[in-house]
Design an enzyme around this catalytic site. Structure first.
Site, mmCIF file in Angstrom:
data_model
loop_
_atom_site.group_PDB
_atom_site.id
_atom_site.type_symbol
_atom_site.label_atom_id
_atom_site.label_comp_id
_atom_site.label_asym_id
_atom_site.label_seq_id
_atom_site.Cartn_x
_atom_site.Cartn_y
_atom_site.Cartn_z
ATOM 1 C CG ASP A 3 -28.906 -13.968 35.677
ATOM 2 O OD1 ASP A 3 -28.955 -12.840 35.131
ATOM 3 O OD2 ASP A 3 -27.863 -14.652 35.760
ATOM 4 C CG ASP A 5 -26.023 -12.798 29.987
ATOM 5 O OD1 ASP A 5 -26.687 -13.225 29.015
ATOM 6 O OD2 ASP A 5 -25.678 -11.602 30.106
HETATM 7 MG MG LIG Z 1 -25.845 -14.512 35.252
#
Ligand SMILES: [Mg+2]
Ligand SMILES: [Zn+2]
Length: 173
Positions: A3, A5
């Site tokens: 992922d 962020d």
């Molecule tokens: Mg995230």
């Protein structure tokens, strides 16, 4: 598979809308470089509903990803592909995590099997997407990860991406 962020860069409740708002988490860029240098294909799957909400454009996102790739390349790492979902949650697309669409896309683009492969995230949506794709969810306790690790006590968790990379590399050598 990672992922973005809250894993690679600090997240913001106001979205990361421009390259100027993008700040890497300490050690994350070097962690990606170490994984690359160990021969591990690194790619990203990131929800970017801020585009669907009209807060920023795909060009802005491209600028953010150019900055990310530049920093990773400067550290000696490679990111093979960045899959992003630009859709508003109401669009009910197949790519927005917790749906597995982007992880499946990463498997297709890289030509590698994603079955059992780690997907490192900080949120419930990441864990659910990894499970839906038949991959192996991993939680980092950055971003939303402390809360997520509490919710999924059986999912392996690390303090941050650097700790995850160190573990992967130690177990390989
Ligand atoms: Mg995230
Ligand atoms: Zn989507």
């Amino acid at each position: 598979m990672l992922d973005r962020d809250g894993v690679i860069n600090h997240d913001s409740p106001d979205y990361i809308k421009h390259a100027d708002e993008w700040y890497p988490i300490d050690g994350s860029i070097d962690a990606i470089a170490k994984l690359s240098q160990a021969g591990i294909v690194v790619c990203i799957a990131t929800n970017q509903a801020g585009i669907g909400r009209g807060l920023f454009t795909e060009e802005d996102l491209d600028g953010i990803h150019k900055r990310l790739l530049k920093e990773v390349n400067a550290a000696g790492g490679t990111i093979t592909h960045i899959a992003f979902c630009p859709h508003h949650p109401d669009e009910r697309c197949q790519c927005r995590k917790p749906a597995p669409g982007m992880l499946i896309q990463l498997g297709r683009v890289t030509g590698l099997s994603i079955a059992g492969q780690p997907f490192v995230g900080d949120s419930e949506k990441d864990v659910e997407a990894a499970n839906a794709a038949g991959s192996m969810p991993i939680i980092v306790r950055t971003g939303n990860g402390v809360k997520t690790a509490r919710k999924y006590p059986r999912v392996q968790a690390f303090d941050d991406l650097a700790a995850f990379a160190d573990c992967v590399i130690t177990n390989r050598t």
